[in-house]
Enzyme design. Structure first.
Site, PDB file in Angstrom:
ATOM      1  N   LYS A  93      -0.061   7.331  -1.630  1.00  0.00           N
ATOM      2  CA  LYS A  93      -0.308   7.273  -0.177  1.00  0.00           C
ATOM      3  C   LYS A  93       0.502   8.372   0.522  1.00  0.00           C
ATOM      4  CE  LYS A  93       0.468   4.224   3.851  1.00  0.00           C
ATOM      5  NZ  LYS A  93       0.851   2.867   4.302  1.00  0.00           N
ATOM      6  N   ASP A 137       3.202   7.002  10.392  1.00  0.00           N
ATOM      7  CA  ASP A 137       2.423   5.801  10.662  1.00  0.00           C
ATOM      8  C   ASP A 137       2.947   5.111  11.918  1.00  0.00           C
ATOM      9  OD1 ASP A 137       0.921   3.512  10.650  1.00  0.00           O
ATOM     10  OD2 ASP A 137       1.900   2.616   8.890  1.00  0.00           O
ATOM     11  N   LYS A 161       2.852  -0.047  16.373  1.00  0.00           N
ATOM     12  CA  LYS A 161       4.070  -0.706  15.896  1.00  0.00           C
ATOM     13  C   LYS A 161       5.096  -0.814  17.023  1.00  0.00           C
ATOM     14  CE  LYS A 161       3.890   0.970  11.086  1.00  0.00           C
ATOM     15  NZ  LYS A 161       3.794  -0.333  10.420  1.00  0.00           N
ATOM     16  N   ASP A 164       6.206   7.182   5.179  1.00  0.00           N
ATOM     17  CA  ASP A 164       4.992   6.499   4.726  1.00  0.00           C
ATOM     18  C   ASP A 164       4.157   7.393   3.797  1.00  0.00           C
ATOM     19  OD1 ASP A 164       3.656   4.110   4.673  1.00  0.00           O
ATOM     20  OD2 ASP A 164       2.509   4.467   6.505  1.00  0.00           O
ATOM     21  N   GLU A 210      -3.597   0.874   7.471  1.00  0.00           N
ATOM     22  CA  GLU A 210      -4.336   2.124   7.268  1.00  0.00           C
ATOM     23  C   GLU A 210      -4.167   2.690   5.862  1.00  0.00           C
ATOM     24  OE1 GLU A 210      -1.314   2.013   8.332  1.00  0.00           O
ATOM     25  OE2 GLU A 210      -0.441   3.492   6.992  1.00  0.00           O
ATOM     26  N   ARG A 263      -4.399   1.309   2.949  1.00  0.00           N
ATOM     27  CA  ARG A 263      -5.484   0.909   2.044  1.00  0.00           C
ATOM     28  C   ARG A 263      -6.782   1.632   2.394  1.00  0.00           C
ATOM     29  NH1 ARG A 263      -4.405  -5.216   3.807  1.00  0.00           N
ATOM     30  NH2 ARG A 263      -2.374  -4.281   4.177  1.00  0.00           N
TER      31      ARG A 263
HETATM   32  N1  BES Z   1       3.337   1.694   6.173  1.00  0.00           N
HETATM   33  C1  BES Z   1       3.208   0.335   6.521  1.00  0.00           C
HETATM   34  C2  BES Z   1       3.981  -0.601   5.591  1.00  0.00           C
HETATM   35  C3  BES Z   1       5.472  -0.495   5.664  1.00  0.00           C
HETATM   36  C4  BES Z   1       6.189  -1.302   6.533  1.00  0.00           C
HETATM   37  C5  BES Z   1       6.148   0.352   4.837  1.00  0.00           C
HETATM   38  C6  BES Z   1       7.559  -1.221   6.571  1.00  0.00           C
HETATM   39  C7  BES Z   1       7.516   0.427   4.876  1.00  0.00           C
HETATM   40  C8  BES Z   1       8.221  -0.353   5.739  1.00  0.00           C
HETATM   41  C9  BES Z   1       1.734  -0.078   6.467  1.00  0.00           C
HETATM   42  O1  BES Z   1       0.844   0.898   6.839  1.00  0.00           O
HETATM   43  C10 BES Z   1       1.596  -1.198   7.436  1.00  0.00           C
HETATM   44  O2  BES Z   1       1.751  -0.978   8.601  1.00  0.00           O
HETATM   45  N2  BES Z   1       1.309  -2.372   6.920  1.00  0.00           N
HETATM   46  C11 BES Z   1       1.166  -3.524   7.738  1.00  0.00           C
HETATM   47  C12 BES Z   1       0.017  -4.328   7.211  1.00  0.00           C
HETATM   48  C13 BES Z   1      -0.409  -5.426   8.128  1.00  0.00           C
HETATM   49  C14 BES Z   1      -1.008  -4.856   9.394  1.00  0.00           C
HETATM   50  C15 BES Z   1      -1.411  -6.284   7.414  1.00  0.00           C
HETATM   51  C16 BES Z   1       2.470  -4.307   7.653  1.00  0.00           C
HETATM   52  O3  BES Z   1       3.090  -4.342   6.591  1.00  0.00           O
HETATM   53  O4  BES Z   1       2.882  -4.833   8.674  1.00  0.00           O
HETATM   54 ZN    ZN Z   2       1.433   2.806   6.574  1.00  0.00          ZN
HETATM   55 MN    MN Z   3       0.525   0.934   8.931  1.00  0.00          MN
END
Ligand code: BES
Ligand code: ZN
Ligand code: MN
Length: 494
Positions: free
Chosen positions: A261, A266, A273, A284, A345, A347
Site C-alpha cells: 500500500k 491519508d 480523520k 500510510d 481507501e 483496500r
Molecule cells: N491508513 C489507515 C489505517 C491506519 C490507522 C494505519 C492508524 C495506521 C494507523 C486506513 O486507511 C484507515 O483509515 N482505516 C480505517 C478503516 C475504517 C474506516 C473501517 C481505520 O482503521 O479506522
Molecule cells: Zn490508509
Molecule cells: Mn484511511
C-alpha cells in the site's frame, strides 16, 4: 556504513574501540577472557571494582597494556545461559549509542562464544547498521549531535568465517532496504508523493542491473479498468501511479510478488480523520516502502529468484471530486464496491493491484499495508497481523518473522466474517462495521486473490513508532528479506 568480518589475534586488532561481552556475576565471554589474559588480568581487575557485574550496563577502559585497541567497552549481557540474539542486540544498541555520544565512529565487536552463528552475526550487524541511520532530508543535525557509526568490524573465531561473511553481506543488504523504507516513510507527504515514489523506483532500477521498473499512469490504469484505485486518487491533485519493479535473479521460475500500500497521505477523504496525529498518516505508504526495501535487499544480495514488487500509490484527500459515502465503484476484477467510508481507501487501491498481478502467474503473493487502526487495537505494536487461508504459507511467514526478529501473529480469516461486507447496492461494501475491523479488511482483500497463494500483513502497528521517538521502523523489510533468502534456498549457516 561499512561492515566486515575480522579474524586473527584479537589482542593485536587495531580499533578505536573493542566491544567485549561480560556475563552476569562478572563471568567473561571467551574473547573477553582472551583479552584479560593479554592484558595481564586488567579486565578482571577492573570488574573487581564492582562497577559492572555483567547483568547490564557498560564500562569503558582506556590504554590497557598488551592490546592494540585504544579503548575497551565492556557490555553486560546478563546470565550466560539466558543470553541470546535478542539480549546481544539490545546491549549492542545501548553500547553503540554511547559510542556515538563519545564521537567514536568505528568499533570492533568480539562476539561472545555461542553467539557467533549466522543469525547472531546478522542480527548484530543489522542492529549496528540501524543505529547508523538518521533522518536528515529536512532537518540537519546540530553540531553536537552524536556521530553515526561509520564502520563496524565483527570478530569471530576462524571456523565460523564463511557463515559470518555471508551474515554481514546479508545484513548490509537488509540494512540498505530497511534504511530506504524508513527514509521513504519519514519523508513528509509534500515531498513523498506518488510521483516521487515512482521516480525513486526508476532510479533504483538504474542502480541495480537485475532490476527494471515500469510505471503505469492514470490513463494506463483507466484502460485496465482500475475503477477502485482511481476513485481514491480522484480526490487528490497528485496523480496516482502503479509502480512495478521486477528483479530477475532466477531462471524461469514463477515470481514471488510483493504488493505494498503506497498511500502517501491519508486524510480519510470525505470521511475525514480527526486532526490529532493526522501528520502520522504520511506513513500510510509504509507497505509500499517495504516493497522498495525488500526488492533492493534482494537485488543487493543477488538472490537466485524472481521477484516482482508492485506499489499502487495515491493520496486520500477530501475534494469536490472525491469519493462520497454511498458511491459505488467498479474494480478491475469487475466486482462492484459500495464506498461506505472513504477512509477505508487502502483496500480500494490494493484490490486493483491484486487483480493486476494475476498476469505474472505468481508463485505466491504477499501484500503489506498499514490497513487498519483495528489491527493496532487487536495486537498492539509488536507483531504485524498475518492473514491467510494457506497454513503452509502462514508457517513460512511466521518462521521468517521469528528468524528476523520481525514477528507476525496470525489472525483468523474465516468465511464467518465475510457477511459483514454485504451491501444492498454493490457486490460488497468497503467496510464491515465495528467488529473485527482488521479481519474484515483482510476478508475484503481475499475476494481479489482467489487465483494464487496469498497472504496479507497488516503493518499499521509495526511500521511506525509513535511518541517522542516517532518515525518509520523499516518493518517488515527484515521479515520479507528473510522470507526471500529462505525461499531462494541460499545457504546461511553452512
Ligand atoms: N491508513 C489507515 C489505517 C491506519 C490507522 C494505519 C492508524 C495506521 C494507523 C486506513 O486507511 C484507515 O483509515 N482505516 C480505517 C478503516 C475504517 C474506516 C473501517 C481505520 O482503521 O479506522
Ligand atoms: Zn490508509
Ligand atoms: Mn484511511
Amino acid at each position: 556504513m561499512q561492515l566486515k568480518i575480522v579474524g586473527g589475534d584479537l589482542a593485536q586488532a587495531k580499533t578505536p574501540c573493542l566491544i567485549l561481552g561480560v556475563f552476569d556475576k562478572r563471568k567473561l565471554s571467551q574473547p573477553a577472557d582472551a583479552i584479560d589474559k593479554a592484558t595481564g588480568g586488567a579486565i578482571a581487575a577492573l570488574l573487581g571494582k564492582g562497577d559492572l557485574d555483567g547483568g547490564k550496563g557498560w564500562l569503558l577502559a582506556y590504554d590497557l597494556p598488551g592490546i592494540a585497541a585504544e579503548r575497551v567497552l565492556l557490555i553486560g549481557l546478563g546470565k550466560r545461559k539466558e543470553c541470546d540474539r535478542g539480549k546481544l542486540t539490545k546491549a549492542l544498541g545501548g553500547a553503540l549509542a554511547r559510542l556515538g555520544e563519545m564521537r567514536v565512529d568505528k568499533a570492533l565487536l568480539a562476539l561472545p562464544d555461542g553467539l557467533d552463528d549466522y543469525a547472531s552475526v546478522r542480527a548484530a550487524a543489522l542492529k549496528a547498521a540501524e543505529t547508523a541511520y538518521r533522518y536528515e532530508a529536512t532537518k540537519k543535525p546540530k553540531d553536537d549531535a552524536p556521530v553515526l557509526l561509520a564502520a563496524l568490524g565483527i570478530w569471530v573465531d576462524k571456523p565460523k568465517h564463511a557463515a559470518a561473511e555471508r551474515a554481514v553481506a546479508h545484513a548490509g543488504a537488509i540494512a540498505e532496504g530497511v534504511a530506504l523504507a524508513r527514509e521513504l516513510g519519514n519523508l513528509p507527504g509534500n515531498h513523498c508523493t506518488p510521483t516521487y515514489l515512482a521516480d525513486r523506483a526508476v532510479e533504483l532500477a538504474g542502480e541495480h542491473a537485475a532490476l527494471t521498473t515500469e510505471v503505469l499512469d492514470e490513463d494506463a490504469m483507466q484502460a485496465l479498468g482500475m475503477g477502485a484505485l482511481l476513485s481514491v486518487s480522484r480526490g487528490s491533485r497528485q496523480p496516482a501511479k502503479l509502480i512495478v519493479m521486477t528483479y530477475k535473479g532466477g531462471d524461469d521460475s514463477k515470481p514471488v510478488v510483493l504488493v505494498g500500500k503506497g498511500l502517501t497521505f491519508d486524510a480519510g477523504g470525505i470521511s475525514i480523520k480527526p486532526a490529532a496525529d493526522m501528520d502520522e498518516m504520511k506513513y500510510d505508504m509504509a507497505g509500499g516502502a517495504s516493497v522498495f526495501g525488500a526488492v533492493v535487499a534482494a537485488a543487493r544480495m543477488g538472490l537466485p529468484l524472481n521477484l516482482i514488487g508492485v506499489v499502487p500509490s495515491s493520496e486520500n484527500l477530501p475534494d469536490g471530486d472525491a469519493n462520497k459515502p454511498g458511491d459505488v465503484v467498479t474494480s478491475m476484477s469487475g466486482q462492484t464496491i459500495e464506498v461506505l467510508n472513504t477512509d477505508a481507501e487502502g483496500r480500494l487501491i490494493l484490490c486493483d493491484a491484486l487483480t493486476y498481478v494475476e498476469r505474472f502467474e505468481p508463485d505466491v503473493v504477499l501484500d503489506m499495508a498499514t490497513l487498519t487502526g483495528a489491527c493496532i487495537v487487536a495486537l498492539g505494536r509488536h507483531p504485524s497481523g498475518l492473514f491467510t487461508g494457506d497454513d503452509k504459507l502462514a508457517a513460512e511467514i511466521a518462521h521468517a518473522g521469528e528468524a528476523s526478529d520481525d514477528r507476525v501473529w496470525r489472525m483468523p480469516l474465516w468465511d464467518d466474517y465475510q457477511q459483514q461486507l454485504d451491501s444492498n447496492f454493490a457486490d460488497m461494501a468497503n467496510i464491515g462495521g465495528r467488529d473485527a475491523g482488521a479481519v474484515t479488511a483482510a476478508c475484503f482483500l481475499s475476494r481479489f486473490t482467489k487465483s494464487y497463494r496469498w497472504a496479507h500483513l497488516d503493518i499499521a502497528g509495526t511500521a511506525w513508532t509513535t511518541g517522542k521517538e516517532k518515525g518509520a521502523t523499516g518493518r517488515p523489510v527484515p521479515l520479507l528479506s528473510e522470507f526471500l533468502i529462505h525461499r531462494s534456498g541460499v545457504e546461511t549457516d553452512a
